[in-house]
Design a protein around this motif. Structure first.
Motif, PDB file in Angstrom:
ATOM      1  N   GLU A  50       0.826  -1.131  -0.127  1.00 55.19           N
ATOM      2  CA  GLU A  50       0.066  -0.043   0.000  1.00 55.19           C
ATOM      3  C   GLU A  50       0.693   1.261  -0.052  1.00 55.19           C
ATOM      4  N   LEU A  51       1.771   1.109   0.722  1.00 54.67           N
ATOM      5  CA  LEU A  51       2.775   2.356   0.739  1.00 54.67           C
ATOM      6  C   LEU A  51       3.287   2.540  -0.773  1.00 54.67           C
ATOM      7  N   GLU A  52       3.896   1.449  -1.499  1.00 53.51           N
ATOM      8  CA  GLU A  52       4.188   1.635  -2.730  1.00 53.51           C
ATOM      9  C   GLU A  52       3.143   2.282  -3.587  1.00 53.51           C
ATOM     10  N   LEU A  53       1.914   1.766  -3.685  1.00 54.92           N
ATOM     11  CA  LEU A  53       1.045   2.328  -4.390  1.00 54.92           C
ATOM     12  C   LEU A  53       0.798   3.832  -4.270  1.00 54.92           C
ATOM     13  N   MET A  54       0.828   3.974  -2.838  1.00 53.35           N
ATOM     14  CA  MET A  54       0.763   5.705  -2.681  1.00 53.35           C
ATOM     15  C   MET A  54       1.942   6.370  -3.207  1.00 53.35           C
ATOM     16  N   ARG A  55       3.088   5.779  -3.114  1.00 49.23           N
ATOM     17  CA  ARG A  55       4.165   6.500  -3.585  1.00 49.23           C
ATOM     18  C   ARG A  55       3.936   6.845  -5.023  1.00 49.23           C
ATOM     19  N   GLU A  56       3.666   5.504  -5.778  1.00 50.96           N
ATOM     20  CA  GLU A  56       3.489   5.505  -7.182  1.00 50.96           C
ATOM     21  C   GLU A  56       2.292   6.769  -7.643  1.00 50.96           C
ATOM     22  N   SER A  57       1.183   6.740  -6.942  1.00 50.42           N
ATOM     23  CA  SER A  57       0.340   7.802  -7.027  1.00 50.42           C
ATOM     24  C   SER A  57       0.893   9.238  -7.221  1.00 50.42           C
ATOM     25  N   LEU A  58       1.765   9.272  -5.908  1.00 51.66           N
ATOM     26  CA  LEU A  58       2.229  10.638  -5.767  1.00 51.66           C
ATOM     27  C   LEU A  58       3.177  11.047  -6.962  1.00 51.66           C
ATOM     28  N   ALA A  59       3.945   9.866  -7.323  1.00 47.65           N
ATOM     29  CA  ALA A  59       4.961  10.302  -8.704  1.00 47.65           C
ATOM     30  C   ALA A  59       4.239  10.639  -9.780  1.00 47.65           C
ATOM     31  N   GLU A  60       3.026  10.116 -10.095  1.00 48.88           N
ATOM     32  CA  GLU A  60       2.393  10.181 -11.445  1.00 48.88           C
ATOM     33  C   GLU A  60       1.426  11.643 -11.281  1.00 48.88           C
ATOM     34  N   GLY A  61       1.688  12.481 -10.332  1.00 48.90           N
ATOM     35  CA  GLY A  61       1.081  13.902 -10.312  1.00 48.90           C
ATOM     36  C   GLY A  61       1.806  14.437 -11.352  1.00 48.90           C
ATOM     37  N   ARG A  62       1.027  15.714 -11.982  1.00 52.08           N
ATOM     38  CA  ARG A  62       1.495  16.529 -13.111  1.00 52.08           C
ATOM     39  C   ARG A  62       2.074  17.612 -12.404  1.00 52.08           C
ATOM     40  N   ASP A  63       1.904  18.106 -11.170  1.00 56.72           N
ATOM     41  CA  ASP A  63       2.332  19.386 -10.719  1.00 56.72           C
ATOM     42  C   ASP A  63       3.935  18.992 -10.042  1.00 56.72           C
ATOM     43  N   ARG A  64       4.917  19.566 -10.753  1.00 60.43           N
ATOM     44  CA  ARG A  64       6.287  19.153 -10.560  1.00 60.43           C
ATOM     45  C   ARG A  64       6.918  20.537  -9.697  1.00 60.43           C
TER      46      ARG A  64
END
Length: 96
Positions: A50-64
């Motif tokens: 679940e931590l990894e899924l949340m990290r991937e979700s955060l990494a997919e954000g368009r806001d850089r």
């Protein structure tokens, strides 16, 4: 030799935030280690997934933005801390 300027309120706030962050990480590390070792029903592998899924979700954000970069780095540090805390509760293979 130039005189050192006195610490500003911003410097003090930054130092306070660093101390608070370190204390929170230590607290979380201890809590997670106790949960992983004391609760038989604690599913460490699911927790880490679940931590990894949340990290991937955060990494997919368009806001850089810089804030997004900071958040990603902080999440990575917390994930690594969780992995280390859980690993510390697991039996280490014996070597002869």
């Amino acid at each position: 030799m130039p005189e050192k300027s006195p610490a500003t309120e911003i410097d003090a706030l930054g130092e306070l935030m660093v101390i608070q962050s370190a204390m929170q990480r230590q607290f979380l590390r201890i809590m997670l280690r106790r949960m992983a070792s004391d609760l038989p029903a604690f599913d460490a592998e699911m927790f880490l997934a679940e931590l990894e899924l949340m990290r991937e979700s955060l990494a997919e954000g368009r806001d850089r933005s810089a804030i997004h970069g900071f958040a990603s780095a902080e999440w990575q540090r917390l994930s690594e801390m969780a992995l280390e805390a859980i690993a510390s509760t697991r039996a280490k293979p014996e070597t002869h």
